[in-house]
Design a protein around this motif. Structure first.
Motif, PDB file in Angstrom:
ATOM      1  N   ARG A   1    -134.695  26.816 152.736  1.00 24.28           N
ATOM      2  CA  ARG A   1    -133.459  27.374 152.168  1.00 24.28           C
ATOM      3  C   ARG A   1    -132.625  27.937 153.312  1.00 24.28           C
ATOM      4  NH1 ARG A   1    -136.930  30.334 148.483  1.00 24.28           N
ATOM      5  NH2 ARG A   1    -136.223  32.201 149.550  1.00 24.28           N
TER       6      ARG A   1
ATOM      7  N   SER B   1    -132.096  18.690 146.387  1.00 25.41           N
ATOM      8  CA  SER B   1    -131.481  19.859 147.011  1.00 25.41           C
ATOM      9  C   SER B   1    -130.531  20.506 146.014  1.00 25.41           C
ATOM     10  CB  SER B   1    -130.712  19.459 148.273  1.00 25.41           C
ATOM     11  OG  SER B   1    -129.590  18.676 147.932  1.00 25.41           O
TER      12      SER B   1
ATOM     13  N   GLN C   1    -125.212  28.765 149.944  1.00 28.32           N
ATOM     14  CA  GLN C   1    -126.669  28.716 149.874  1.00 28.32           C
ATOM     15  C   GLN C   1    -127.066  27.264 149.644  1.00 28.32           C
ATOM     16  OE1 GLN C   1    -128.484  31.437 147.137  1.00 28.32           O
ATOM     17  NE2 GLN C   1    -127.118  33.097 147.727  1.00 28.32           N
TER      18      GLN C   1
ATOM     19  N   ALA D   1    -130.665  24.765 149.348  1.00 27.83           N
ATOM     20  CA  ALA D   1    -132.128  24.732 149.243  1.00 27.83           C
ATOM     21  C   ALA D   1    -132.584  23.299 149.015  1.00 27.83           C
ATOM     22  CB  ALA D   1    -132.599  25.615 148.101  1.00 27.83           C
TER      23      ALA D   1
END
Length: 145
Positions: free
Chosen positions: A64, A90, A115, A117
């Protein structure tokens, strides 16, 4: 250029090596490596594409990345990232926009928080380009992202 291949490192050193590689390769950000306590695997490659562009290829067992307002106050470079998930899955959260689906081209204004991940066995590529090189202001990029 190969930045990191964790297969040549002892298992105990892999998470820290991935964090260091992702932090030095990308814009200033916070990196969390998954799986916690598990087998961390990664291969990170970069290519310089002239004076204002970089191509990044990342294969990991999961990680992340978070870029916060605090990190942006340090003077964010005016760049964009165009990325695509090649394998695995993702999730990108950026500028209050809905999350992108896997396989979609993702435009990220790197002067804004985000963000990102990935899950296990993921691979992605991202092109990083200076806004000036493509003739776009931060406002134009934000309107498009």
């Amino acid at each position: 250029m190969l930045v990191l291949d964790t297969d040549v490192l002892p298992a105990a050193a892999r998470a820290d090596a991935l964090r260091a590689a992702m932090t030095s390769t990308l814009v200033p950000s916070r990196v969390h490596v998954a799986p916690d306590g598990g087998d961390v695997r990664a291969r990170v490659q970069t290519w310089r594409l002239g004076p204002s562009g970089d191509l990044l290829h990342v294969e990991t067992s999961g990680h992340r990345i978070a870029r916060t307002d605090r990190q942006l106050r340090g003077g964010a470079e005016k760049r964009i990232s165009l990325a695509i998930q090649l394998a695995g899955h993702s999730r990108l959260a950026h500028r209050d926009l809905p999350a992108s689906a896997v396989g979609e081209l993702q435009l990220v204004d790197l002067t804004s928080p985000f963000q990102y991940a990935t899950g296990p066995a993921s691979a992605a590529q991202a092109l990083y380009v200076d806004n000036a090189q493509i003739g776009l202001s931060v406002d134009v990029v934000r309107a498009a992202a």
